[in-house]
Write a protein that holds these residues in place. Structure first.
Motif, PDB file in Angstrom:
ATOM      1  N   LEU A  18     -48.494 -17.514 -52.780  1.00  0.00           N
ATOM      2  CA  LEU A  18     -47.623 -16.456 -52.250  1.00  0.00           C
ATOM      3  C   LEU A  18     -47.482 -15.300 -53.229  1.00  0.00           C
ATOM      4  CD1 LEU A  18     -44.827 -18.652 -50.626  1.00  0.00           C
ATOM      5  CD2 LEU A  18     -46.722 -17.519 -49.472  1.00  0.00           C
ATOM      6  N   CYS A  19     -47.610 -15.591 -54.519  1.00  0.00           N
ATOM      7  CA  CYS A  19     -47.534 -14.541 -55.539  1.00  0.00           C
ATOM      8  C   CYS A  19     -48.888 -13.912 -55.800  1.00  0.00           C
ATOM      9  CB  CYS A  19     -47.043 -15.104 -56.868  1.00  0.00           C
ATOM     10  SG  CYS A  19     -45.327 -15.210 -56.925  1.00  0.00           S
ATOM     11  N   GLY A  20     -49.909 -14.536 -55.289  1.00  0.00           N
ATOM     12  CA  GLY A  20     -51.254 -14.016 -55.524  1.00  0.00           C
ATOM     13  C   GLY A  20     -51.714 -13.148 -54.375  1.00  0.00           C
ATOM     14  N   GLU A  21     -52.899 -13.430 -53.879  1.00  0.00           N
ATOM     15  CA  GLU A  21     -53.448 -12.570 -52.837  1.00  0.00           C
ATOM     16  C   GLU A  21     -52.936 -12.928 -51.444  1.00  0.00           C
ATOM     17  OE1 GLU A  21     -57.469 -11.566 -53.215  1.00  0.00           O
ATOM     18  OE2 GLU A  21     -57.312 -11.321 -55.352  1.00  0.00           O
ATOM     19  N   GLY A  22     -52.069 -13.917 -51.373  1.00  0.00           N
ATOM     20  CA  GLY A  22     -51.442 -14.244 -50.098  1.00  0.00           C
ATOM     21  C   GLY A  22     -52.278 -15.185 -49.251  1.00  0.00           C
ATOM     22  N   LEU A  23     -51.683 -15.549 -48.117  1.00  0.00           N
ATOM     23  CA  LEU A  23     -52.320 -16.525 -47.234  1.00  0.00           C
ATOM     24  C   LEU A  23     -53.647 -16.046 -46.682  1.00  0.00           C
ATOM     25  CD1 LEU A  23     -49.425 -17.966 -45.049  1.00  0.00           C
ATOM     26  CD2 LEU A  23     -50.844 -19.151 -46.713  1.00  0.00           C
ATOM     27  N   PHE A  47     -38.808 -18.746 -51.031  1.00  0.00           N
ATOM     28  CA  PHE A  47     -39.617 -18.028 -52.014  1.00  0.00           C
ATOM     29  C   PHE A  47     -40.530 -17.014 -51.291  1.00  0.00           C
ATOM     30  CE2 PHE A  47     -43.225 -17.531 -54.879  1.00  0.00           C
ATOM     31  CZ  PHE A  47     -42.642 -17.471 -56.132  1.00  0.00           C
ATOM     32  N   GLY A  48     -41.158 -17.455 -50.220  1.00  0.00           N
ATOM     33  CA  GLY A  48     -42.067 -16.586 -49.462  1.00  0.00           C
ATOM     34  C   GLY A  48     -41.334 -15.410 -48.837  1.00  0.00           C
ATOM     35  N   ARG A  49     -40.163 -15.694 -48.257  1.00  0.00           N
ATOM     36  CA  ARG A  49     -39.385 -14.604 -47.640  1.00  0.00           C
ATOM     37  C   ARG A  49     -38.964 -13.578 -48.687  1.00  0.00           C
ATOM     38  NH1 ARG A  49     -37.250 -18.719 -44.384  1.00  0.00           N
ATOM     39  NH2 ARG A  49     -35.495 -19.041 -45.781  1.00  0.00           N
ATOM     40  N   GLN A  50     -38.572 -14.079 -49.856  1.00  0.00           N
ATOM     41  CA  GLN A  50     -38.161 -13.147 -50.913  1.00  0.00           C
ATOM     42  C   GLN A  50     -39.323 -12.247 -51.326  1.00  0.00           C
ATOM     43  OE1 GLN A  50     -36.567 -15.848 -53.842  1.00  0.00           O
ATOM     44  NE2 GLN A  50     -34.506 -15.727 -52.984  1.00  0.00           N
ATOM     45  N   MET A  51     -40.507 -12.828 -51.420  1.00  0.00           N
ATOM     46  CA  MET A  51     -41.690 -12.023 -51.771  1.00  0.00           C
ATOM     47  C   MET A  51     -41.910 -10.909 -50.741  1.00  0.00           C
ATOM     48  SD  MET A  51     -43.246 -12.654 -54.465  1.00  0.00           S
ATOM     49  CE  MET A  51     -42.849 -13.752 -55.771  1.00  0.00           C
ATOM     50  N   GLU A  52     -41.777 -11.266 -49.470  1.00  0.00           N
ATOM     51  CA  GLU A  52     -41.968 -10.264 -48.405  1.00  0.00           C
ATOM     52  C   GLU A  52     -40.907  -9.176 -48.491  1.00  0.00           C
ATOM     53  OE1 GLU A  52     -41.959 -12.349 -44.682  1.00  0.00           O
ATOM     54  OE2 GLU A  52     -43.773 -13.469 -45.200  1.00  0.00           O
TER      55      GLU A  52
ATOM     56  N   SER B 113     -38.230 -28.080 -59.540  1.00  0.00           N
ATOM     57  CA  SER B 113     -37.153 -28.747 -60.261  1.00  0.00           C
ATOM     58  C   SER B 113     -35.970 -27.788 -60.372  1.00  0.00           C
ATOM     59  CB  SER B 113     -37.607 -29.195 -61.657  1.00  0.00           C
ATOM     60  OG  SER B 113     -38.108 -28.099 -62.388  1.00  0.00           O
ATOM     61  N   ARG B 114     -36.270 -26.512 -60.336  1.00  0.00           N
ATOM     62  CA  ARG B 114     -35.215 -25.473 -60.295  1.00  0.00           C
ATOM     63  C   ARG B 114     -35.594 -24.548 -59.127  1.00  0.00           C
ATOM     64  NH1 ARG B 114     -33.847 -21.116 -63.422  1.00  0.00           N
ATOM     65  NH2 ARG B 114     -35.768 -21.165 -64.616  1.00  0.00           N
ATOM     66  N   PRO B 115     -35.114 -24.862 -57.927  1.00  0.00           N
ATOM     67  CA  PRO B 115     -35.539 -24.111 -56.742  1.00  0.00           C
ATOM     68  C   PRO B 115     -35.104 -22.650 -56.787  1.00  0.00           C
ATOM     69  CG  PRO B 115     -34.346 -26.106 -56.126  1.00  0.00           C
ATOM     70  CD  PRO B 115     -34.151 -25.928 -57.596  1.00  0.00           C
ATOM     71  N   PRO B 116     -35.817 -21.800 -56.037  1.00  0.00           N
ATOM     72  CA  PRO B 116     -35.453 -20.383 -56.043  1.00  0.00           C
ATOM     73  C   PRO B 116     -34.085 -20.159 -55.407  1.00  0.00           C
ATOM     74  CG  PRO B 116     -37.092 -20.844 -54.345  1.00  0.00           C
ATOM     75  CD  PRO B 116     -36.924 -22.093 -55.139  1.00  0.00           C
ATOM     76  N   ARG B 117     -33.333 -19.282 -56.008  1.00  0.00           N
ATOM     77  CA  ARG B 117     -32.045 -18.866 -55.434  1.00  0.00           C
ATOM     78  C   ARG B 117     -32.189 -17.405 -55.039  1.00  0.00           C
ATOM     79  NH1 ARG B 117     -28.182 -18.005 -58.513  1.00  0.00           N
ATOM     80  NH2 ARG B 117     -29.428 -17.741 -60.381  1.00  0.00           N
ATOM     81  N   GLY B 118     -31.122 -16.845 -54.524  1.00  0.00           N
ATOM     82  CA  GLY B 118     -31.153 -15.408 -54.246  1.00  0.00           C
ATOM     83  C   GLY B 118     -31.266 -15.091 -52.775  1.00  0.00           C
ATOM     84  N   PRO B 119     -31.447 -13.813 -52.466  1.00  0.00           N
ATOM     85  CA  PRO B 119     -31.387 -13.371 -51.069  1.00  0.00           C
ATOM     86  C   PRO B 119     -32.528 -13.929 -50.242  1.00  0.00           C
ATOM     87  CG  PRO B 119     -32.223 -11.621 -52.472  1.00  0.00           C
ATOM     88  CD  PRO B 119     -31.792 -12.725 -53.374  1.00  0.00           C
ATOM     89  N   GLU B 120     -32.225 -14.190 -48.973  1.00  0.00           N
ATOM     90  CA  GLU B 120     -33.298 -14.642 -48.085  1.00  0.00           C
ATOM     91  C   GLU B 120     -33.065 -14.138 -46.669  1.00  0.00           C
ATOM     92  OE1 GLU B 120     -33.425 -18.790 -47.271  1.00  0.00           O
ATOM     93  OE2 GLU B 120     -31.476 -19.116 -48.180  1.00  0.00           O
ATOM     94  N   ALA B 121     -32.232 -13.102 -46.555  1.00  0.00           N
ATOM     95  CA  ALA B 121     -31.956 -12.561 -45.220  1.00  0.00           C
ATOM     96  C   ALA B 121     -33.208 -11.886 -44.667  1.00  0.00           C
ATOM     97  CB  ALA B 121     -30.812 -11.557 -45.313  1.00  0.00           C
ATOM     98  N   ARG B 179     -45.330  -9.598 -59.250  1.00  0.00           N
ATOM     99  CA  ARG B 179     -44.545 -10.221 -58.173  1.00  0.00           C
ATOM    100  C   ARG B 179     -43.580 -11.274 -58.737  1.00  0.00           C
ATOM    101  NH1 ARG B 179     -50.006 -10.430 -55.548  1.00  0.00           N
ATOM    102  NH2 ARG B 179     -50.113  -8.601 -54.220  1.00  0.00           N
ATOM    103  N   LEU B 180     -44.087 -12.087 -59.676  1.00  0.00           N
ATOM    104  CA  LEU B 180     -43.225 -13.116 -60.274  1.00  0.00           C
ATOM    105  C   LEU B 180     -42.034 -12.488 -60.992  1.00  0.00           C
ATOM    106  CD1 LEU B 180     -45.755 -15.657 -61.878  1.00  0.00           C
ATOM    107  CD2 LEU B 180     -44.328 -16.028 -59.871  1.00  0.00           C
ATOM    108  N   LYS B 181     -42.327 -11.427 -61.752  1.00  0.00           N
ATOM    109  CA  LYS B 181     -41.247 -10.783 -62.524  1.00  0.00           C
ATOM    110  C   LYS B 181     -40.214 -10.168 -61.590  1.00  0.00           C
ATOM    111  CE  LYS B 181     -43.932  -9.392 -66.499  1.00  0.00           C
ATOM    112  NZ  LYS B 181     -44.574  -8.249 -67.122  1.00  0.00           N
ATOM    113  N   LEU B 182     -40.684  -9.516 -60.538  1.00  0.00           N
ATOM    114  CA  LEU B 182     -39.748  -8.889 -59.606  1.00  0.00           C
ATOM    115  C   LEU B 182     -38.831  -9.937 -58.984  1.00  0.00           C
ATOM    116  CD1 LEU B 182     -42.146  -6.343 -57.854  1.00  0.00           C
ATOM    117  CD2 LEU B 182     -40.141  -5.764 -59.224  1.00  0.00           C
TER     118      LEU B 182
END
Lengths: 84, 194
Positions: A18-23, A47-52, B113-121, B179-182
């Motif tokens: 999801l952080c790379g070139e995507g699906l 995680f995927g929704r946040q990336m989008e 082991s530490r799942p993502p938190r934060g917005p998901e709307a 993307r990871l950093k953002l």
């Protein structure tokens, strides 16, 4: 089912995709398994929704500027180029 | 992103024909200005760099061989001019430890082991969008430019590599880290006032 689970990517692998070139860049079989994983794993789906959403927010923030000030800037640049 | 139809010729530009200059500027100025702002230049500096990009292109018109699209060529000039301008102001960037940070979120079996938190709307609120922009400001110039060209402008990887002067592998790593950093930055700051 056991066979399917053997091919199921881990959360770490899904996050990496999801952080790379995507699906779209994945072969169809792998794409299918990742979709299946996403339908069952709340954390990877989040995680995927946040990336989008991040991508959408930056597309909006970095959209091409427009308006009268841009038109005026275009005229200034053309005048400068014409005299260069 | 589609390249706009060409409404001028190199000969017209060389002759400084106003209609050719206007058409070229019309076609490319908005995306170049958007790119300069996305790199992180203030508006006045962004306009200066865009103007200088067009001047540099015209003064070395014969060097443009058409091997890359004009758009890619102009972005290449813009990126180098913007980078030079930002060199003085650039913060010292610490080591890029984002991979290790993300690695630590998974157990040995690759499960969270530490799942993502934060917005998901379905859509981000204004405050979270501001955080995304603030987080993007913290990215190195090259990562921000790569993200802008690939995700916003829809350029091909090959074009982005030409602009930045990096290999396809480098580009993949840059985008991955960006993307990871953002996302990590957004999670860290979510709920705080931007």
């Amino acid at each position: 089912m056991k066979l399917m689970m053997a091919f199921m990517p881990s959360c770490k692998e899904v996050a990496k995709t999801l952080c790379g070139e995507g699906l779209a860049a994945e072969p169809w079989g792998r794409r299918l398994m990742i979709r299946l994983h996403l339908s069952q794993c709340e954390f990877c789906a989040r995680f995927g929704r946040q990336m989008e959403r991040i991508c959408e927010a930056l597309k909006a923030a970095w959209a091409e500027p427009s308006g009268e000030d841009v038109e005026a800037f275009k005229r200034r640049v053309v005048a400068r180029l014409g005299s260069s | 992103m589609q390249t706009p139809p060409k409404r001028w010729s190199v000969e017209d530009l060389r002759a400084r024909k106003p209609e050719a200059l206007t058409a070229m500027v019309d076609d490319h100025l908005p995306s170049l200005l958007g790119g300069a702002l996305a790199i992180g230049l203030p508006r006045a500096d962004a306009e200066e760099v865009v103007q200088e990009t067009f001047v540099a292109f015209l003064s070395a018109l014969d060097r443009f061989e058409g091997r890359s699209s004009l758009r890619t060529y102009l972005f290449g000039i813009l990126y180098h001019k913007a980078s030079r301008l930002r060199e003085k102001a650039r913060r010292t960037e610490g080591s890029d430890d984002i991979e290790a940070l993300v690695e630590a979120r998974f157990d040995s079996g690759g499960m969270w082991s530490r799942p993502p938190r934060g917005p998901e709307a379905e859509s981000l609120d204004a405050e979270t969008r501001r955080w995304v922009e603030t987080c993007a400001e913290g990215l190195p110039d090259a990562q921000r430019t790569a993200f802008f060209l690939k995700e916003v402008e829809g350029e091909t990887s090959e074009s982005v590599c030409n602009v930045l002067g990096v290999t396809a592998t480098n580009l993949r790593v840059m985008l991955h880290r960006a993307r990871l950093k953002l996302r990590e930055c957004l999670e860290r700051n979510w709920g705080k006032n931007p």
